[in-house]
Enzyme design. Structure first.
Site, short mmCIF file in Angstrom:
data_model
loop_
_atom_site.label_atom_id
_atom_site.label_comp_id
_atom_site.label_asym_id
_atom_site.label_seq_id
_atom_site.Cartn_x
_atom_site.Cartn_y
_atom_site.Cartn_z
N ILE A 46 0.83 -1.22 0.00
CA ILE A 46 0.00 0.00 0.00
C ILE A 46 0.86 1.26 0.00
CG2 ILE A 46 -1.92 -1.19 1.20
CD1 ILE A 46 -1.38 0.82 3.56
N SER A 47 2.17 1.10 0.16
CA SER A 47 3.05 2.27 0.20
C SER A 47 3.96 2.39 -1.02
CB SER A 47 3.92 2.26 1.47
OG SER A 47 3.13 2.40 2.62
N PRO A 53 10.29 1.92 -1.59
CA PRO A 53 10.53 0.66 -2.27
C PRO A 53 10.07 -0.53 -1.45
CG PRO A 53 12.60 1.86 -1.88
CD PRO A 53 11.51 2.60 -1.18
N ASP A 54 9.54 -1.48 -2.13
CA ASP A 54 9.24 -2.79 -1.55
C ASP A 54 10.61 -3.45 -1.35
OD1 ASP A 54 8.79 -5.49 -1.32
OD2 ASP A 54 7.01 -5.46 -2.59
N PHE A 55 10.99 -3.67 -0.10
CA PHE A 55 12.37 -4.12 0.16
C PHE A 55 12.76 -5.37 -0.62
CE2 PHE A 55 12.20 -2.25 4.74
CZ PHE A 55 12.20 -0.99 4.19
N ARG A 56 11.79 -6.26 -0.80
CA ARG A 56 12.14 -7.57 -1.33
C ARG A 56 11.96 -7.74 -2.82
NH1 ARG A 56 8.59 -10.16 3.20
NH2 ARG A 56 8.04 -8.00 3.37
N ASN A 127 3.56 -2.20 8.14
CA ASN A 127 4.45 -1.14 7.67
C ASN A 127 5.00 -0.32 8.82
OD1 ASN A 127 3.91 -2.09 5.17
ND2 ASN A 127 2.47 -0.48 4.61
N ASP A 129 6.22 2.85 8.12
CA ASP A 129 6.38 4.19 7.55
C ASP A 129 5.46 5.26 8.13
OD1 ASP A 129 3.89 3.67 6.29
OD2 ASP A 129 4.88 2.86 4.52
N HIS A 146 4.83 -4.56 13.35
CA HIS A 146 6.29 -4.62 13.34
C HIS A 146 6.90 -3.32 13.86
CE1 HIS A 146 5.91 -7.95 10.08
NE2 HIS A 146 5.59 -8.37 11.28
N THR A 220 -0.27 -6.95 0.82
CA THR A 220 0.61 -7.83 1.61
C THR A 220 0.68 -9.23 1.00
OG1 THR A 220 0.93 -8.96 3.74
CG2 THR A 220 -1.32 -8.26 3.23
N CYS A 264 -3.62 -1.56 -5.59
CA CYS A 264 -4.57 -1.26 -4.50
C CYS A 264 -5.15 0.14 -4.61
CB CYS A 264 -4.01 -1.57 -3.13
SG CYS A 264 -2.41 -0.97 -2.78
P1 CNA Z 1 5.78 -8.05 0.83
O1 CNA Z 1 6.05 -9.43 1.24
O2 CNA Z 1 6.83 -7.30 0.11
O3 CNA Z 1 4.44 -8.12 -0.06
C1 CNA Z 1 3.93 -7.03 -0.70
C2 CNA Z 1 2.66 -7.48 -1.38
O4 CNA Z 1 2.02 -6.34 -1.92
C3 CNA Z 1 2.88 -8.46 -2.52
O5 CNA Z 1 1.90 -9.48 -2.49
C4 CNA Z 1 2.71 -7.60 -3.77
O6 CNA Z 1 2.18 -8.32 -4.86
C5 CNA Z 1 1.73 -6.58 -3.29
N1 CNA Z 1 1.84 -5.28 -3.93
C6 CNA Z 1 2.96 -4.57 -4.19
N2 CNA Z 1 2.63 -3.39 -4.76
C7 CNA Z 1 1.28 -3.37 -4.84
C8 CNA Z 1 0.33 -2.44 -5.32
N3 CNA Z 1 0.70 -1.26 -5.81
N4 CNA Z 1 -0.98 -2.75 -5.27
C9 CNA Z 1 -1.40 -3.94 -4.75
N5 CNA Z 1 -0.55 -4.87 -4.29
C10 CNA Z 1 0.77 -4.57 -4.31
O7 CNA Z 1 5.36 -7.12 2.08
P2 CNA Z 1 4.56 -7.50 3.38
O8 CNA Z 1 4.07 -6.23 3.91
O9 CNA Z 1 3.59 -8.58 3.14
O10 CNA Z 1 5.69 -8.06 4.33
C11 CNA Z 1 5.86 -7.52 5.61
C12 CNA Z 1 7.20 -6.80 5.79
C13 CNA Z 1 7.37 -5.68 4.82
C14 CNA Z 1 7.31 -6.14 7.11
O11 CNA Z 1 8.35 -6.74 7.81
C15 CNA Z 1 7.60 -4.65 6.85
O12 CNA Z 1 8.45 -4.10 7.82
C16 CNA Z 1 8.23 -4.65 5.52
N6 CNA Z 1 8.25 -3.42 4.71
C17 CNA Z 1 7.62 -2.29 5.09
C18 CNA Z 1 7.63 -1.17 4.27
C19 CNA Z 1 6.94 0.07 4.70
O13 CNA Z 1 6.83 0.36 5.87
N7 CNA Z 1 6.41 0.83 3.74
C20 CNA Z 1 8.30 -1.21 3.05
C21 CNA Z 1 8.95 -2.42 2.68
C22 CNA Z 1 8.91 -3.51 3.52
#
Ligand code: CNA
Length: 391
Positions: A46-47, A53-56, A127, A129, A146, A220, A264
């Site tokens: 959602i961010s 950036p999506d870390f992974r 998140n 953030d 977290h 997520t 999203c």
């Molecule tokens: P994840 O495992 O990276 O999954 C992200 C999910 O979101 C995936 O299923 C993607 O397909 C989906 N996705 C990505 N972009 C979009 C979009 N624009 N619209 C709809 N779906 C989308 O991340 P999770 O949150 O599931 O894993 C939890 C981790 C992420 C926690 O430990 C956090 O600390 C960590 N994290 C947080 C942030 C933040 O705070 N913004 C950023 C990166 C990682």
């Protein structure tokens, strides 16, 4: 719990609560039943449109970039043992992610609108953030599973550190130390690092999904336990909506699951259209735009998401590169410290007994065990999740 079947329900099976498995049917359900107890569960997705950036994600390559630098391994940036020895990489990252630098997305605004309408029972977010808060969701309605940058304290004596000083230090790229001079321990935001216990609020409120009249899960991968089990606590007859790029968890296996697969921000706009809330949503989102009066900004062509993410990764890499001043000798010392058995590197000695923790990092070598230990935060390392703790 958490072991629900993920087999999609047959299309011929009618929903039990909804009139149909569409977002319009969910909107009708909210109106007709005057639904007020909505639980929302969110993650990094959602961010991403905010530019975080999506870390992974292999496309953004953030972790790949971190790994290329002098860190013993990329994930060390969130490892408490490594932080004790060298807090600079984390603070370089904190400088980039610190609240105030990013604007909430329309998805954050949608959650805020649910609250304004009196319909939000609780938001559970993974998140860190704080964008939900910036969109106007009050702190008591949010469980930051977290942790987050919202508060911070000394890692030795746990004395809280003032918000304004924290902001000043992070902005100046300085590492904050305990306000008690006799202690002088390192200060860390209350983000859950590897091996640390989840916040008390998570344990206190994890029963709320069972009381919900509607659950909405967005952005997520539902791979991080124990968070990933929350949607399975929702009652069988209660509708669950998934708005995500991909199908995740057990979504689609229940007759009242509604899947909006895609971006999203697009999904919540469709949801708002169905509810007749679209104008209010856009107005609320607009109010979060710090540059809305800056004509010059408006004339610039907006960056694509990929351009924004590329810029972010590049900036972060440069920053961390500059921050890492470890000599190879010091690095060796840290490596050997981290390679000691896990009991010597974990930090959860202060965790209450039976508390659920995020797994710790036990080695900088990419062994199979280390890889699976990190699956909860880095699903791309996934090999076998059968040993993951669940609620
Ligand atoms: P994840 O495992 O990276 O999954 C992200 C999910 O979101 C995936 O299923 C993607 O397909 C989906 N996705 C990505 N972009 C979009 C979009 N624009 N619209 C709809 N779906 C989308 O991340 P999770 O949150 O599931 O894993 C939890 C981790 C992420 C926690 O430990 C956090 O600390 C960590 N994290 C947080 C942030 C933040 O705070 N913004 C950023 C990166 C990682």
């Amino acid at each position: 719990m958490g072991n629900e079947s993920s087999t999609p329900v047959d299309d011929a099976v009618p929903p039990t609560t909804l009139h149909g498995r569409t977002i319009e049917a969910v909107a009708r359900y909210i109106e007709e039943k005057d639904v007020h107890n909505i639980v929302v569960m969110t993650g990094a997705g959602i961010s991403t449109s905010a530019g975080i950036p999506d870390f992974r994600s292999p496309e953004t390559g953030l972790y790949a970039n971190l790994a290329r630098l002098n860190l013993p391994y990329a994930e060390a940036v969130f490892d408490i043992s490594y932080f004790r020895t060298n807090p600079l990489p984390f603070y370089a990252l904190a400088h980039e992610l610190f609240p105030g630098k990013y604007r909430p997305t329309v998805t954050h605004a949608f959650i805020s609108l649910l609250h304004k309408k009196g319909k939000l029972l609780q938001l559970f977010t993974q998140n860190i953030d704080c964008l939900e808060r910036e969109a106007g969701v009050p702190g008591e309605k949010i469980v930051e599973a977290h942790g987050s940058f919202a508060t911070q304290r000394c890692i030795e004596c746990h004395t809280e550190y003032p918000d304004d000083k924290m902001k000043e230090m992070v902005m100046n790229k300085e590492v904050p130390h305990c306000v008690r001079k006799s202690c002088d321990g390192l200060v860390k935001p209350d983000i859950v690092f590897f091996g640390e216990a989840l916040p008390e609020a998570f344990h206190q409120k994890r029963g709320l999904p069972a009381r919900a009249d509607l659950a909405i899960v967005m952005g997520t991968s539902l791979t991080v336990q124990p968070f990933a089990s929350l949607p399975s606590f929702v009652r069988e007859e209660t509708p669950r909506v998934l708005i995500n790029l991909e199908r995740v968890g057990s979504f689609g296996s229940r007759p009242d699951d509604v899947l909006l697969l895609g971006d999203c921000d697009e999904g919540v706009r469709k949801f708002a259209d169905a509810l007749g809330w679209r104008d209010e949503l856009e107005e609320l989102w607009d109010s979060t735009n710090p540059n809305k009066d800056t004509k010059k900004k408006q004339q610039e062509p907006p960056k694509t998401r990929q351009e924004a993410l590329d810029d972010e990764v590049e900036k972060l890499t440069r920053d961390i590169d500059a921050s890492l001043k470890l000599s190879s000798q010091a690095n060796e010392r840290i490596r050997s410290e981290l390679e000691k058995p896990s009991s010597t590197v974990t930090s959860d000695s202060q965790s209450p007994p039976n508390s659920v923790t995020r797994d710790e990092v036990t080695s900088d070598k990419v062994t199979t065990q280390a890889a699976t230990d990190l699956v909860h935060v880095f699903p791309h390392l996934k090999e076998d999740r059968s040993d993951k703790p669940s609620l």
